[in-house]
Enzyme design. Structure first.
Site, mmCIF file in Angstrom:
data_model
loop_
_atom_site.group_PDB
_atom_site.id
_atom_site.type_symbol
_atom_site.label_atom_id
_atom_site.label_comp_id
_atom_site.label_asym_id
_atom_site.label_seq_id
_atom_site.Cartn_x
_atom_site.Cartn_y
_atom_site.Cartn_z
ATOM 1 N N GLU A 1 8.231 -17.003 8.660
ATOM 2 C CA GLU A 1 7.856 -16.536 9.684
ATOM 3 C C GLU A 1 6.420 -16.274 10.168
ATOM 4 O O GLU A 1 5.610 -15.932 9.240
ATOM 5 C CB GLU A 1 8.828 -15.409 9.792
ATOM 6 C CG GLU A 1 10.205 -15.774 10.203
ATOM 7 C CD GLU A 1 11.302 -14.701 10.266
ATOM 8 O OE1 GLU A 1 12.455 -14.824 10.562
ATOM 9 O OE2 GLU A 1 10.949 -13.480 9.720
ATOM 10 N N CYS B 1 0.160 -12.076 13.023
ATOM 11 C CA CYS B 1 0.508 -11.616 11.857
ATOM 12 C C CYS B 1 0.994 -13.034 11.110
ATOM 13 O O CYS B 1 2.086 -13.401 11.443
ATOM 14 C CB CYS B 1 1.837 -10.550 11.776
ATOM 15 S SG CYS B 1 2.218 -10.306 10.094
ATOM 16 N N CYS C 1 8.740 -13.636 -1.475
ATOM 17 C CA CYS C 1 7.707 -12.778 -1.925
ATOM 18 C C CYS C 1 8.023 -12.611 -3.364
ATOM 19 O O CYS C 1 9.152 -12.518 -3.815
ATOM 20 C CB CYS C 1 7.839 -11.481 -1.028
ATOM 21 S SG CYS C 1 6.442 -10.220 -1.902
ATOM 22 N N CYS D 1 8.996 -4.629 -2.735
ATOM 23 C CA CYS D 1 8.987 -3.560 -2.045
ATOM 24 C C CYS D 1 10.277 -2.932 -1.530
ATOM 25 O O CYS D 1 10.769 -3.851 -0.709
ATOM 26 C CB CYS D 1 7.883 -3.649 -1.258
ATOM 27 S SG CYS D 1 6.249 -3.979 -1.700
ATOM 28 N N CYS E 1 11.043 -3.095 2.375
ATOM 29 C CA CYS E 1 10.747 -4.239 2.841
ATOM 30 C C CYS E 1 11.815 -5.600 2.716
ATOM 31 O O CYS E 1 12.335 -5.830 1.639
ATOM 32 C CB CYS E 1 9.503 -4.956 2.312
ATOM 33 S SG CYS E 1 8.840 -6.321 3.070
ATOM 34 N N CYS F 1 7.388 -4.556 11.308
ATOM 35 C CA CYS F 1 6.738 -4.482 10.058
ATOM 36 C C CYS F 1 7.955 -4.347 9.251
ATOM 37 O O CYS F 1 8.636 -3.336 9.180
ATOM 38 C CB CYS F 1 5.675 -3.393 9.976
ATOM 39 S SG CYS F 1 5.139 -3.079 8.330
#
Length: 397
Positions: free
Chosen positions: A115, A128, A135, A139, A142, A366
């Site tokens: 994305e 962004c 990933c 985290c 997230c 975010c």
């Protein structure tokens, strides 16, 4: 001993290019375009000339077809079209938020989703950009962190995001003034410093004055704290640095940013203090997501001030209200608590703006990006988290 961060942490083999497949020119430098032409059989002198023309057409004019390249003879255009392509990532879905934020779900040539997000403001427009599919980190706040890493994005896929956004905004030919897309943040899916070479090569193309022409001062690279690669990022890329800090104690940061168990807060802040080019005009940004009753106390704010002063950091702090997602283990701090936290930092002479959430209604804010719409149970999310944590602990041993 290999340096952490130089290793490509991709757990699956990369797909091999099909025999006879056309070569993608987007994401290649001038020299790489010239070399590709020469390898395809063009003589060296002509390859040098054509590479210059192609660079201008691709990165300044935004050409997506050789047919529109009027400064190249038709027979030559046909020869190029047989051997090369100037493509974009495939758009699967494009969504527009009620606040004007746009999110694209994109697909790579080998079928993986990722994305990107465009955030318009009155005085700027920020893209962004993602650096990986999935990933490698975990985290805990997230949504992207609940995914496994599939693979790194290559320069064509990173640059292609900028090209695609320019297409959508109608911003060709490339002009440095008056354009909507004025800033880039490497804050999408993935950890950019675990895909260092590809991110560096892509951003060099983005910053080239003869092409996309975005100043390095308008580009920010965000890292969760891959300390061994931070100095190289400053020296070889030279863009603004943002650090996903999110906590000021070892206990809490170990929980919400598990990479802290490998590179601790003190080590991370030392690397920030040594970051090439950091000064009062180019401050390091500390990103701090506000989690209710976890990292949002007055004591946390005062400790953050103490750490910034201890390392004499030219810094500002972006306070980010937590953006919820299905299955998230945290809650959002109250507006009053976020404002109090901000006031303490401001009173110490350090800028601490509160970032207004954008694109929440389309899961574009975010920490909300996730390439696929798959729904995982809490048990599955915890299992993935445990696997990633075990891998980090093994690497740190």
């Amino acid at each position: 001993m290999p340096i952490p961060g130089l290793i490509d942490p991709v757990p699956v083999p990369r797909p091999e290019a099909e025999a006879g497949a056309r070569v993608e020119l987007v994401g290649k430098s001038k020299d790489q375009i010239r070399e590709a032409l020469a390898q395809a059989g063009m003589d060296a002198k002509q390859a040098k000339l054509r590479a210059k023309q192609l660079w201008h057409q691709i990165y300044n004019r935004g050409a997506t077809s050789f047919d529109v390249m009027s400064d190249i003879a038709k027979p030559q255009r046909a020869w190029l079209a047989e051997r090369f392509t100037v493509g974009r990532p495939e758009v699967v879905v494009e969504q527009v938020s009620t606040d004007g934020t746009r999110k694209w779900l994109l697909k790579t040539h080998d079928g993986h989703d990722f994305e990107m997000v465009f955030i318009p403001d009155a005085d700027r427009g920020t893209l962004c950009v993602s650096s990986q599919v999935g990933c490698t980190l975990n985290c805990r706040f997230c949504h992207t962190g609940t995914m496994r890493l599939v693979r790194n994005l290559d320069p064509s896929e990173i640059v292609g995001q900028v090209m695609l956004a320019r297409d959508s905004l109608g911003e060709w030919p490339s002009q440095p003034e008056g354009r909507l897309l004025s800033n880039i943040v490497m804050m999408g899916m993935g950890e950019p410093l675990y895909n260092f070479d590809n991110v560096r090569d892509a951003l060099k193309i983005v910053m080239d004055g003869d092409g996309l022409a975005l100043s390095k001062r308008r580009i920010t690279l965000s890292t969760s704290g891959v300390v061994p690669m931070m100095a190289r990022a400053g020296e070889e890329i030279g863009v603004n640095l943002a650090v996903s800090l999110h906590a000021v104690t070892k206990e809490i940061r170990d929980e919400i940013v598990p990479l802290n168990r490998k590179y601790g807060i003190e080590e991370l802040l030392e690397a920030c203090a040594a970051y090439p080019g950091a000064n009062n005009a180019r401050r390091i940004t500390f990103e701090y997501v506000m989690l209710k009753d976890k990292n949002d106390s007055d004591e946390d704010a005062r400790e953050l001030v103490r750490l910034i002063r201890k390392y004499k950091l030219p810094a500002k702090v972006n306070l980010i209200p937590f953006n919820p997602w299905p299955g998230a283990p945290y809650d959002t701090s109250t507006n009053e608590r976020v404002e109090r936290f901000s006031d303490i930092i401001f009173e110490a002479g350090i800028s601490a703006p509160i970032r207004r959430p954008r694109g929440r209604d389309i899961m574009a804010a975010c920490g909300q990006l996730k390439s696929a719409a798959e729904k995982k149970t809490r048990a599955e999310l915890d299992r993935i988290a445990a696997e990633k944590q075990a891998q980090l602990e093994q690497e740190a041993a």
